[in-house]
Design a protein around this motif. Sequence first.
Motif, PDB file in Angstrom:
ATOM      1  N   GLY A   1      40.428  33.277  43.969  1.00 43.31           N
ATOM      2  CA  GLY A   1      40.134  34.601  43.417  1.00 43.31           C
ATOM      3  C   GLY A   1      41.362  35.572  43.524  1.00 43.31           C
ATOM      4  O   GLY A   1      41.598  36.421  42.645  1.00 43.31           O
TER       5      GLY A   1
ATOM      6  N   TYR B   1      43.100  36.754  40.054  1.00 45.19           N
ATOM      7  CA  TYR B   1      43.439  38.519  39.963  1.00 45.19           C
ATOM      8  C   TYR B   1      44.743  38.841  39.551  1.00 45.19           C
ATOM      9  O   TYR B   1      45.276  39.354  38.632  1.00 45.19           O
TER      10      TYR B   1
ATOM     11  N   THR C   1      37.787  36.819  38.404  1.00 45.82           N
ATOM     12  CA  THR C   1      37.753  37.317  40.057  1.00 45.82           C
ATOM     13  C   THR C   1      36.409  37.627  40.530  1.00 45.82           C
ATOM     14  O   THR C   1      35.923  37.228  41.522  1.00 45.82           O
TER      15      THR C   1
END
Length: 352
Positions: free
Chosen positions: A205, A209, A232
């Motif tokens: 995640g 991002y 994300t």
Amino acid sequence: MLPLLYQYFDINLLSYITVRAGIGFIIAFGLTLIIYPRYIAWAIAKKANQPISKYVPGHNSKRHTPTMGGAIFLLATVIAVLVSADMTNPYIVTGLVAIIGFGLIGLKDDLGKVLSGNNLEGLTPKAKLRLQLLVGTLVIAMLLYAGFPTTLYVPFVKTPLFDMGYLAIPFWILLFLATSNAVNLTDGLDGLAAVPSVIALGTLGIVVYATGHAIISDYLLIPNIKGVGETTIIAASFTGALLGFLWYNCHPAELFMGDTGSLSIGGVLAYLAILCKSEILLILIGFVFLIETLSVIIQVASFKLRGKRVFLMSPLHHHFELKKWAENKIIVRFWMIALIANVLALITFKFR
């Protein structure tokens, strides 16, 4: 088209990916906490229990534990993503296809086992592999249709090694097959697969991002791919749903995720790794899954070539069970290994 949340609540704060990822996490976590008690009661009444293999040491006491819990955390994840994410983003849509597709394969396998009451029933290995191949190919076709780059990156190098071109297709298919089956092999003790999955999703995640953020990707010398940052929300929502599942799956488990959950987790981990060009780094991110899989490969190869076993039993967690380690000790130590490996994976981004 703006995310569903933003359409109903015209608040500028909701335009930020990080905020919507947090909302997705909370929605998924809350849904699992609400639904699971009802699901567990229903599964017990219907005797949707996990069939236990006669070869697994000391697990007979778990034979009445409900299974297919993965269906609930997948449902919670999908709802959270639909509410929080931009559904016009092709990487979000493709991610949902991966989650649902691999989950349905696992569900079909679980239903066969539950209905027959036999852990050896369900999908045959060949049938399962063919379906995984089909879903993996579909996801890859959607990625390529969206114009996703086929360049290959490796840790410690800031530029791509080369453009894989059409070779990316078999490489990514192999990644989907390997990762989904690796998580499936690891799912053998209470919480053993769930926590390393949460840790891996957290790492991926962060990286997806950064990959979608022009300034951060430039600072870290990683590829910047427009639109990838939105995923994300998938990572955060899946993490929240898994934590809700862990609330009931921690030792002693009140339910198991089954293949429905483990195959889908592996599918989404592979998908996110592809999106952030961390296919090779997935070796560290999913290190616990790797060593569990290697233990099976080594065991089978050794027995066929030498007629001898390397481990008392494989996957590796069963070896430690036969060495009389307490289940909690095995689980927590594997969690520690997963955490350390993921910290090392994140550190590699500063050495480019």
